[in-house]
Write an enzyme that holds these catalytic residues in place. Structure first.
Site, mmCIF file in Angstrom:
data_model
loop_
_atom_site.group_PDB
_atom_site.id
_atom_site.type_symbol
_atom_site.label_atom_id
_atom_site.label_comp_id
_atom_site.label_asym_id
_atom_site.label_seq_id
_atom_site.Cartn_x
_atom_site.Cartn_y
_atom_site.Cartn_z
ATOM 1 N N HIS A 73 6.594 6.010 -10.577
ATOM 2 C CA HIS A 73 7.119 4.784 -11.178
ATOM 3 C C HIS A 73 8.039 5.074 -12.363
ATOM 4 O O HIS A 73 8.846 6.002 -12.341
ATOM 5 C CB HIS A 73 5.979 3.845 -11.572
ATOM 6 C CG HIS A 73 5.107 3.419 -10.434
ATOM 7 N ND1 HIS A 73 5.579 3.176 -9.173
ATOM 8 C CD2 HIS A 73 3.765 3.199 -10.379
ATOM 9 C CE1 HIS A 73 4.582 2.811 -8.392
ATOM 10 N NE2 HIS A 73 3.471 2.831 -9.090
ATOM 11 N N VAL A 113 0.843 -1.198 0.000
ATOM 12 C CA VAL A 113 0.000 0.000 0.000
ATOM 13 C C VAL A 113 0.877 1.246 0.000
ATOM 14 O O VAL A 113 2.081 1.189 0.237
ATOM 15 C CB VAL A 113 -0.937 0.033 1.227
ATOM 16 C CG1 VAL A 113 -1.884 -1.156 1.228
ATOM 17 C CG2 VAL A 113 -0.147 0.096 2.539
ATOM 18 N N THR A 146 1.074 8.307 -1.474
ATOM 19 C CA THR A 146 2.204 9.048 -0.929
ATOM 20 C C THR A 146 2.601 10.166 -1.876
ATOM 21 O O THR A 146 2.966 11.260 -1.439
ATOM 22 C CB THR A 146 3.392 8.099 -0.701
ATOM 23 O OG1 THR A 146 2.929 6.949 0.005
ATOM 24 C CG2 THR A 146 4.486 8.777 0.102
ATOM 25 N N ALA A 147 2.534 9.895 -3.173
ATOM 26 C CA ALA A 147 2.866 10.926 -4.161
ATOM 27 C C ALA A 147 2.006 12.169 -3.946
ATOM 28 O O ALA A 147 2.498 13.307 -4.017
ATOM 29 C CB ALA A 147 2.669 10.373 -5.577
#
Length: 284
Positions: free
Chosen positions: A155, A57, A111-112
Site C-alpha cells: 500500500h 480479497v 499476494t504480497a
C-alpha cells in the site's frame, strides 16, 4: 434481490475511490450496497468462511474460496510498478544476506507474501529464517527499531518508508515483471456463486461503471476517500489511487487473467497454495 448486497472492502483510497459512486447510489440500475470496511487480511478470512456476498480479497486466497465465490473481471487491483517492497534499516544491502534472517510480513495468505516467497526462492540461497506476521502499519516501526531484520510492506508504505529511515532492499513487483512480463496481481473482487449468473453479471457491470464514474469526476469521490483515509497525506492518497486504479480495474483482460493464473500456478508449484482447476477463474 430484495435486499442490499453485503460487501466488504478496505478503507484504502483505491477501494473507496472505486466504490464511491456505487456505495452512494449513483450507479444506474446497480443494487444498493451494505458496506463493511475491513483490512484485506480480515476480508480474506471472511471469504474463507463464506461470509458476505461480495468481498475484496487477496489473489493469494482464491484457491481456497473459488468453490463458493466467482472472480469478478473488474474492480480489483493489478498493475505495473506497484509491487510490495522488502525494507531494511540499512545494514543489509544484498538479498542473499536475508538468509536465516527474521522478516515481518502482513499476512501469510496475501499476494504480497506469495510474491515474496517466489522472490526469496530465487534470490535468497537457503531461504529466509523466521517469518513474523504483523499488522501492516506495525511493520516499518519494527524494522526501524531492530525488532526484525526486514519487513515486507504494501500500500502507501511505498511512498512513506523513507520517513522511517528505511531502505528498499528489493521490489517484489520488479522481480515479478522482469521474470514474467506480466502485471502484478494484488487484490481481487469476488462474489458468491449462489447469487446466480445474472446477478453476478450485474455486479460486475456495476463495479465497472462505478470506477469509470470515478475517473470521469474524481472530485465527487474525494469526501468518501478522505473520510476513510485516516491521516494519510492528500498527495499520498492521490499517488495511491493513481497507482492501484488503472485499466485492469475496469477490465482484467487477457494479460490480467494471465497474471492471476501465472501467480497461482507458480505458487502451487512451490507448494504455497492448492492448484487451480482449469475453469476456476471462468466468469459466468
Amino acid at each position: 434481490m430484495g435486499r442490499p448486497i453485503r460487501i466488504a472492502y478496505s478503507p484504502c483510497p483505491n477501494d473507496t475511490f472505486v466504490f464511491d459512486a456505487w456505495a452512494h447510489g449513483r450507479v444506474p440500475g446497480a443494487p444498493p450496497l451494505d458496506v463493511t470496511f475491513a483490512d484485506i487480511d480480515v476480508t480474506n478470512g471472511m471469504a474463507e468462511r463464506g461470509e458476505l456476498d461480495v468481498l475484496k480479497v487477496s489473489y493469494a486466497v482464491l484457491p481456497w474460496v473459488l468453490e463458493d465465490y466467482a472472480l469478478l473481471p473488474c474492480g480489483g487491483a493489478l498493475g505495473r510498478g506497484c509491487g510490495p517492497l522488502v525494507l531494511t534499516a540499512g545494514g543489509l544491502t544484498d538479498p542473499a544476506a536475508l538468509a536465516g534472517r527474521t522478516v515481518a510480513v502482513p499476512s501469510e495468505r496475501s499476494t504480497a507474501y506469495l510474491l515474496f516467497r517466489l522472490w526469496a526462492a530465487a534470490e535468497v540461497p537457503g531461504g529466509v529464517g523466521e517469518v513474523v506476521v504483523l499488522p501492516f502499519d506495525e511493520i516499518m516501526p519494527a524494522v526501524r527499531d531492530g525488532r526484525v531484520d526486514a519487513g515486507l510492506v504494501i500500500h502507501e508504505a511505498r511512498f512513506t518508508y523513507q520517513n522511517y529511515g528505511l531502505h528498499r532492499l528489493a521490489d517484489m513487483g520488479e522481480h515479478w515483471e522482469n521474470t514474467t512480463g506480466l502485471p502484478i496481481p494484488l487484490g481481487a473482487i469476488v462474489a458468491k456463486r449462489s447469487l446466480g449468473a445474472e446477478t453476478l453479471r450485474l455486479l460486475a457491470e456495476s463495479a465497472r461503471t462505478s470506477v469509470r464514474m470515478a475517473w470521469d469526476d474524481p472530485e465527487a469521490s474525494r469526501p468518501y476517500v478522505r473520510e476513510h483515509a485516516q491521516e494519510m497525506d492528500p498527495a499520498v492518497t492521490d499517488q495511491h489511487i493513481g497507482l492501484y486504479v488503472n485499466e485492469f480495474t475496469a477490465q482484467l483482460g487477457e494479460s490480467g487473467y494471465a497474471a492471476v493464473r501465472g501467480l497461482l500456478t507458480r505458487a502451487a508449484a512451490e507448494g504455497l497454495v492448492p492448484p487451480l482447476g482449469p475453469d476456476a477463474l471462468r466468469f459466468p
